[in-house]
Design a protein around this motif. Structure first.
Motif, PDB file in Angstrom:
ATOM      1  N   ASN A  88      32.817  35.242  48.664  1.00  0.00           N
ATOM      2  CA  ASN A  88      33.301  33.869  48.764  1.00  0.00           C
ATOM      3  C   ASN A  88      32.225  32.891  48.276  1.00  0.00           C
ATOM      4  O   ASN A  88      32.532  31.917  47.587  1.00  0.00           O
ATOM      5  CB  ASN A  88      33.721  33.548  50.198  1.00  0.00           C
ATOM      6  CG  ASN A  88      34.466  32.237  50.282  1.00  0.00           C
ATOM      7  OD1 ASN A  88      35.312  31.939  49.450  1.00  0.00           O
ATOM      8  ND2 ASN A  88      34.138  31.452  51.292  1.00  0.00           N
ATOM      9  N   CYS A  89      30.966  33.151  48.635  1.00  0.00           N
ATOM     10  CA  CYS A  89      29.851  32.321  48.148  1.00  0.00           C
ATOM     11  C   CYS A  89      29.798  32.359  46.624  1.00  0.00           C
ATOM     12  O   CYS A  89      29.699  31.328  45.962  1.00  0.00           O
ATOM     13  CB  CYS A  89      28.515  32.823  48.710  1.00  0.00           C
ATOM     14  SG  CYS A  89      28.336  32.775  50.495  1.00  0.00           S
ATOM     15  N   LYS A  90      29.852  33.564  46.084  1.00  0.00           N
ATOM     16  CA  LYS A  90      29.810  33.757  44.633  1.00  0.00           C
ATOM     17  C   LYS A  90      30.944  32.994  43.953  1.00  0.00           C
ATOM     18  O   LYS A  90      30.729  32.286  42.970  1.00  0.00           O
ATOM     19  CB  LYS A  90      29.905  35.249  44.314  1.00  0.00           C
ATOM     20  CG  LYS A  90      30.044  35.558  42.843  1.00  0.00           C
ATOM     21  CD  LYS A  90      30.261  37.040  42.617  1.00  0.00           C
ATOM     22  CE  LYS A  90      30.593  37.297  41.157  1.00  0.00           C
ATOM     23  NZ  LYS A  90      30.776  38.707  40.866  1.00  0.00           N
ATOM     24  N   ASN A  91      32.161  33.134  44.479  1.00  0.00           N
ATOM     25  CA  ASN A  91      33.321  32.471  43.886  1.00  0.00           C
ATOM     26  C   ASN A  91      33.218  30.955  43.980  1.00  0.00           C
ATOM     27  O   ASN A  91      33.585  30.238  43.034  1.00  0.00           O
ATOM     28  CB  ASN A  91      34.609  32.958  44.541  1.00  0.00           C
ATOM     29  CG  ASN A  91      34.877  34.422  44.253  1.00  0.00           C
ATOM     30  OD1 ASN A  91      34.393  34.980  43.277  1.00  0.00           O
ATOM     31  ND2 ASN A  91      35.638  35.060  45.127  1.00  0.00           N
ATOM     32  N   SER A  92      32.703  30.443  45.086  1.00  0.00           N
ATOM     33  CA  SER A  92      32.542  28.993  45.250  1.00  0.00           C
ATOM     34  C   SER A  92      31.558  28.428  44.237  1.00  0.00           C
ATOM     35  O   SER A  92      31.809  27.386  43.629  1.00  0.00           O
ATOM     36  CB  SER A  92      32.053  28.668  46.668  1.00  0.00           C
ATOM     37  OG  SER A  92      33.022  29.009  47.617  1.00  0.00           O
ATOM     38  N   VAL A  93      30.436  29.109  44.053  1.00  0.00           N
ATOM     39  CA  VAL A  93      29.424  28.652  43.091  1.00  0.00           C
ATOM     40  C   VAL A  93      29.985  28.726  41.672  1.00  0.00           C
ATOM     41  O   VAL A  93      29.820  27.790  40.880  1.00  0.00           O
ATOM     42  CB  VAL A  93      28.120  29.471  43.223  1.00  0.00           C
ATOM     43  CG1 VAL A  93      27.161  29.167  42.087  1.00  0.00           C
ATOM     44  CG2 VAL A  93      27.452  29.186  44.573  1.00  0.00           C
ATOM     45  N   THR A  94      30.665  29.805  41.358  1.00  0.00           N
ATOM     46  CA  THR A  94      31.255  29.948  40.022  1.00  0.00           C
ATOM     47  C   THR A  94      32.230  28.807  39.733  1.00  0.00           C
ATOM     48  O   THR A  94      32.157  28.165  38.681  1.00  0.00           O
ATOM     49  CB  THR A  94      31.982  31.308  39.890  1.00  0.00           C
ATOM     50  OG1 THR A  94      31.051  32.367  40.134  1.00  0.00           O
ATOM     51  CG2 THR A  94      32.586  31.476  38.506  1.00  0.00           C
ATOM     52  N   ARG A  95      33.130  28.542  40.665  1.00  0.00           N
ATOM     53  CA  ARG A  95      34.120  27.465  40.478  1.00  0.00           C
ATOM     54  C   ARG A  95      33.446  26.104  40.318  1.00  0.00           C
ATOM     55  O   ARG A  95      33.826  25.303  39.461  1.00  0.00           O
ATOM     56  CB  ARG A  95      35.091  27.427  41.658  1.00  0.00           C
ATOM     57  CG  ARG A  95      36.232  28.390  41.556  1.00  0.00           C
ATOM     58  CD  ARG A  95      37.316  28.111  42.581  1.00  0.00           C
ATOM     59  NE  ARG A  95      36.810  28.079  43.952  1.00  0.00           N
ATOM     60  CZ  ARG A  95      36.721  29.128  44.749  1.00  0.00           C
ATOM     61  NH1 ARG A  95      37.101  30.309  44.321  1.00  0.00           N
ATOM     62  NH2 ARG A  95      36.254  29.020  45.968  1.00  0.00           N
ATOM     63  N   SER A  96      32.441  25.833  41.146  1.00  0.00           N
ATOM     64  CA  SER A  96      31.778  24.534  41.102  1.00  0.00           C
ATOM     65  C   SER A  96      31.062  24.320  39.768  1.00  0.00           C
ATOM     66  O   SER A  96      31.143  23.248  39.180  1.00  0.00           O
ATOM     67  CB  SER A  96      30.782  24.422  42.261  1.00  0.00           C
ATOM     68  OG  SER A  96      30.218  23.135  42.300  1.00  0.00           O
ATOM     69  N   LEU A  97      30.397  25.356  39.278  1.00  0.00           N
ATOM     70  CA  LEU A  97      29.699  25.237  37.994  1.00  0.00           C
ATOM     71  C   LEU A  97      30.691  25.098  36.840  1.00  0.00           C
ATOM     72  O   LEU A  97      30.470  24.322  35.915  1.00  0.00           O
ATOM     73  CB  LEU A  97      28.790  26.444  37.770  1.00  0.00           C
ATOM     74  CG  LEU A  97      27.539  26.488  38.629  1.00  0.00           C
ATOM     75  CD1 LEU A  97      26.850  27.847  38.504  1.00  0.00           C
ATOM     76  CD2 LEU A  97      26.577  25.362  38.250  1.00  0.00           C
ATOM     77  N   GLN A  98      31.788  25.813  36.903  1.00  0.00           N
ATOM     78  CA  GLN A  98      32.745  25.766  35.800  1.00  0.00           C
ATOM     79  C   GLN A  98      33.553  24.477  35.773  1.00  0.00           C
ATOM     80  O   GLN A  98      34.210  24.191  34.779  1.00  0.00           O
ATOM     81  CB  GLN A  98      33.639  27.005  35.829  1.00  0.00           C
ATOM     82  CG  GLN A  98      32.842  28.234  35.457  1.00  0.00           C
ATOM     83  CD  GLN A  98      33.666  29.494  35.323  1.00  0.00           C
ATOM     84  OE1 GLN A  98      34.807  29.569  35.764  1.00  0.00           O
ATOM     85  NE2 GLN A  98      33.070  30.506  34.711  1.00  0.00           N
ATOM     86  N   LYS A  99      33.471  23.681  36.840  1.00  0.00           N
ATOM     87  CA  LYS A  99      34.095  22.357  36.827  1.00  0.00           C
ATOM     88  C   LYS A  99      33.296  21.377  35.975  1.00  0.00           C
ATOM     89  O   LYS A  99      33.815  20.337  35.574  1.00  0.00           O
ATOM     90  CB  LYS A  99      34.242  21.811  38.246  1.00  0.00           C
ATOM     91  CG  LYS A  99      35.353  22.469  39.022  1.00  0.00           C
ATOM     92  CD  LYS A  99      35.484  21.878  40.413  1.00  0.00           C
ATOM     93  CE  LYS A  99      36.580  22.582  41.190  1.00  0.00           C
ATOM     94  NZ  LYS A  99      36.664  22.090  42.575  1.00  0.00           N
ATOM     95  N   LEU A 100      32.027  21.712  35.691  1.00  0.00           N
ATOM     96  CA  LEU A 100      31.223  20.860  34.819  1.00  0.00           C
ATOM     97  C   LEU A 100      31.750  21.002  33.391  1.00  0.00           C
ATOM     98  O   LEU A 100      32.031  22.119  32.942  1.00  0.00           O
ATOM     99  CB  LEU A 100      29.742  21.267  34.868  1.00  0.00           C
ATOM    100  CG  LEU A 100      29.047  21.138  36.220  1.00  0.00           C
ATOM    101  CD1 LEU A 100      27.643  21.737  36.155  1.00  0.00           C
ATOM    102  CD2 LEU A 100      28.976  19.676  36.650  1.00  0.00           C
TER     103      LEU A 100
END
Length: 70
Positions: A14-26
């Motif tokens: 879940n941590c990994k997925n949250s970080v991935t999503r947040s970065l890809q929103k840039l």
């Protein structure tokens, strides 16, 4: 632009997925997060500032320890 972001505080998928999503929103950013090594590999079509990257991760309560640019 390519960068390797070292991150403290990720412990699960879940941590990994949250970080991935947040970065890809840039805008223009593609990210792959390696949970085992606690790093995110970023590829971007534009220059992304350290501040933008750090904000995207810190807002999730993880800590960026360093950013290595290629």
């Amino acid at each position: 632009m390519r960068a390797t972001v070292h991150i403290d505080g990720m412990h699960c998928m879940n941590c990994k997925n949250s970080v991935t999503r947040s970065l890809q929103k840039l805008n223009g950013v593609s990210a792959k997060v390696d949970l085992k090594d606690n790093v995110a590999y970023i590829t971007a079509t534009r220059e992304v500032s350290d501040e933008e990257i750090t904000f995207a991760i810190d807002r999730l309560d993880f800590k960026v320890t360093s950013i290595d640019r290629e």
